[in-house]
Write a protein that holds these residues in place. Structure first.
Motif, PDB file in Angstrom:
ATOM      1  N   SER A  55      10.669  17.369  45.070  1.00  0.00           N
ATOM      2  CA  SER A  55      10.965  18.435  44.120  1.00  0.00           C
ATOM      3  C   SER A  55       9.680  18.800  43.377  1.00  0.00           C
ATOM      4  CB  SER A  55      12.025  17.968  43.120  1.00  0.00           C
ATOM      5  OG  SER A  55      11.493  16.934  42.291  1.00  0.00           O
ATOM      6  N   ASN A  56       9.703  19.923  42.657  1.00  0.00           N
ATOM      7  CA  ASN A  56       8.510  20.340  41.903  1.00  0.00           C
ATOM      8  C   ASN A  56       8.094  19.293  40.876  1.00  0.00           C
ATOM      9  OD1 ASN A  56       8.255  22.717  43.306  1.00  0.00           O
ATOM     10  ND2 ASN A  56       9.220  23.991  41.748  1.00  0.00           N
TER      11      ASN A  56
ATOM     12  N   GLN B  67       6.483  16.436  42.722  1.00  0.00           N
ATOM     13  CA  GLN B  67       5.167  16.866  43.188  1.00  0.00           C
ATOM     14  C   GLN B  67       4.153  16.806  42.047  1.00  0.00           C
ATOM     15  OE1 GLN B  67       4.920  20.547  45.438  1.00  0.00           O
ATOM     16  NE2 GLN B  67       6.981  20.252  46.240  1.00  0.00           N
ATOM     17  N   ASP B  68       4.556  17.285  40.883  1.00  0.00           N
ATOM     18  CA  ASP B  68       3.662  17.297  39.736  1.00  0.00           C
ATOM     19  C   ASP B  68       3.273  15.875  39.336  1.00  0.00           C
ATOM     20  OD1 ASP B  68       2.250  18.572  37.573  1.00  0.00           O
ATOM     21  OD2 ASP B  68       3.826  17.865  36.257  1.00  0.00           O
TER      22      ASP B  68
ATOM     23  N   GLU C  30       1.095  22.921  51.642  1.00  0.00           N
ATOM     24  CA  GLU C  30       1.225  22.439  50.265  1.00  0.00           C
ATOM     25  C   GLU C  30       0.099  23.026  49.418  1.00  0.00           C
ATOM     26  OE1 GLU C  30       2.979  18.057  51.549  1.00  0.00           O
ATOM     27  OE2 GLU C  30       0.820  18.396  51.458  1.00  0.00           O
ATOM     28  N   ASN C  31       0.298  23.048  48.099  1.00  0.00           N
ATOM     29  CA  ASN C  31      -0.779  23.471  47.210  1.00  0.00           C
ATOM     30  C   ASN C  31      -0.555  22.878  45.827  1.00  0.00           C
ATOM     31  OD1 ASN C  31       0.493  25.561  45.276  1.00  0.00           O
ATOM     32  ND2 ASN C  31       1.170  26.278  47.292  1.00  0.00           N
TER      33      ASN C  31
ATOM     34  N   ASP D 281      -1.142  24.788  42.928  1.00  0.00           N
ATOM     35  CA  ASP D 281      -1.215  25.883  41.973  1.00  0.00           C
ATOM     36  C   ASP D 281      -0.166  25.790  40.868  1.00  0.00           C
ATOM     37  OD1 ASP D 281      -3.280  26.866  43.461  1.00  0.00           O
ATOM     38  OD2 ASP D 281      -2.077  28.358  44.533  1.00  0.00           O
ATOM     39  N   PHE D 282       1.003  25.250  41.177  1.00  0.00           N
ATOM     40  CA  PHE D 282       2.095  25.220  40.199  1.00  0.00           C
ATOM     41  C   PHE D 282       1.914  24.123  39.162  1.00  0.00           C
ATOM     42  CE2 PHE D 282       3.138  21.906  43.098  1.00  0.00           C
ATOM     43  CZ  PHE D 282       3.754  20.941  42.317  1.00  0.00           C
ATOM     44  N   SER D 283       1.054  23.155  39.439  1.00  0.00           N
ATOM     45  CA  SER D 283       0.984  21.938  38.642  1.00  0.00           C
ATOM     46  C   SER D 283      -0.027  22.053  37.507  1.00  0.00           C
ATOM     47  CB  SER D 283       0.591  20.763  39.544  1.00  0.00           C
ATOM     48  OG  SER D 283       0.331  19.607  38.771  1.00  0.00           O
TER      49      SER D 283
ATOM     50  N   ALA E 106      -3.591  21.270  38.306  1.00  0.00           N
ATOM     51  CA  ALA E 106      -4.437  22.207  39.052  1.00  0.00           C
ATOM     52  C   ALA E 106      -5.686  22.592  38.266  1.00  0.00           C
ATOM     53  CB  ALA E 106      -3.641  23.456  39.416  1.00  0.00           C
TER      54      ALA E 106
ATOM     55  N   ARG F 234      -6.495  23.434  51.987  1.00  0.00           N
ATOM     56  CA  ARG F 234      -5.948  22.574  50.941  1.00  0.00           C
ATOM     57  C   ARG F 234      -6.833  21.350  50.682  1.00  0.00           C
ATOM     58  NH1 ARG F 234      -3.593  26.905  51.111  1.00  0.00           N
ATOM     59  NH2 ARG F 234      -1.341  27.161  50.917  1.00  0.00           N
TER      60      ARG F 234
END
Length: 279
Positions: A219-220, A223-224, A246-247, A249-251, A254, A265
């Motif tokens: 899940s996000n 992942q974070d 994967e990336n 960017d959302f975390s 980053a 990546r």
């Protein structure tokens, strides 16, 4: 909420309470598919039957973990990634007297040995220690053996050459019957060990971390957490290599990474407001 979804929640909770494995942060759709497959594989009838067996049969845990993990890989998977590591990352690693690499989610070891071969050819392997981790003990045992089906060798040889290999892939294994066995010399600086990205903490101080195609199953929020774990595990200027789907960017993490090769990546940790240190 339908009955099956309730059963899944109870199964995940039982797995955590009884055995300490927390799958609550895994992507729901992927986790549901794997639990349904466990039901079919073990003729359980329902997920509740699986839960009962999980609670009362200690030997069943290993089969559950094998079913819930996804130990799928290949040698030199995504060859441009390995070429980029050789061309953009290894020259920086060469400046260190000792190099620590963490291969997280190593599955059956194909990428571990791919990395060892590239390091050997770059003249870096003798001062490198690779820590290859997974939470699946069966996968770790298979990785340590380094035995694979001969049918894959042709594709892997092509991957090796596309990755910039300097020799012949066949130089690194012996073949017998329908199997190949990776040269034991490539194991000399590899440590295989159980580590759970969901619950365990910083594993080592690493100059390079590879964790490819694992985060896509999280899940996000998980992942974070995992990206924060990787950030805290890397030396300043250390590198992180994720799967190409994967990336980061959302975390929030980053902001502390710079792109080395965004398409592939590959990132470099450099603190808040990071700017690329290499190009």
């Amino acid at each position: 909420m339908d009955v099956e979804d309730i059963e899944i929640q109870l199964f995940v909770r039982a797995l955590q309470l009884r055995h300490g494995y927390d799958f609550s942060g895994y992507a729901p759709a992927s986790l549901k598919r794997r639990i349904q497959q466990l039901v079919r594989t073990h003729d359980a009838g329902t997920i509740s039957d699986l839960t009962s067996r999980l609670l009362h049969d200690p030997a069943f845990l290993r089969k559950v973990i094998e079913g819930l993990s996804v130990p799928v890989s290949e040698m030199f998977r995504d060859p441009p990634v390995f070429r980029a590591l050789r061309d953009k990352v290894f020259p920086i690693l060469a400046s260190y007297p000792e190099i620590n690499i963490w291969q997280a989610g190593c599955a059956h070891g194909q990428e571990v040995y791919s990395l060892a071969i590239m390091l050997e050819e770059a003249g870096l392997y003798d001062r490198t220690r690779i820590y290859a981790t997974d939470f699946n003990d069966a996968a770790l045992a298979a990785a340590a053996e380094g035995i694979y089906a001969t049918r894959d060798a042709r594709d892997w040889s092509r991957n090796y050459l596309e990755a910039g290999g300097l020799n012949s892939f066949s130089d690194y294994y012996s073949a017998r019957y329908e199997f190949i066995k990776i040269d034991r010399a490539l194991r000399r600086n590899v440590t295989f060990v159980n580590h759970n990205l969901v619950t365990d903490k910083v594993f080592c101080e690493a100059h390079l971390i590879l964790c490819r195609n694992v985060l896509i199953y999280f899940s996000n929020a998980l992942q974070d957490r995992t990206l924060g774990l990787f950030r805290d595990s890397l030396v300043r200027g250390g590198f992180l290599c994720l799967g190409t789907r994967e990336n980061i960017d959302f975390s929030p993490a980053a902001a502390e990474f710079a792109d080395v090769d965004q398409a592939l990546r590959i990132y470099q940790v450099g603190g808040p407001g990071a700017r690329p240190l290499v190009r």
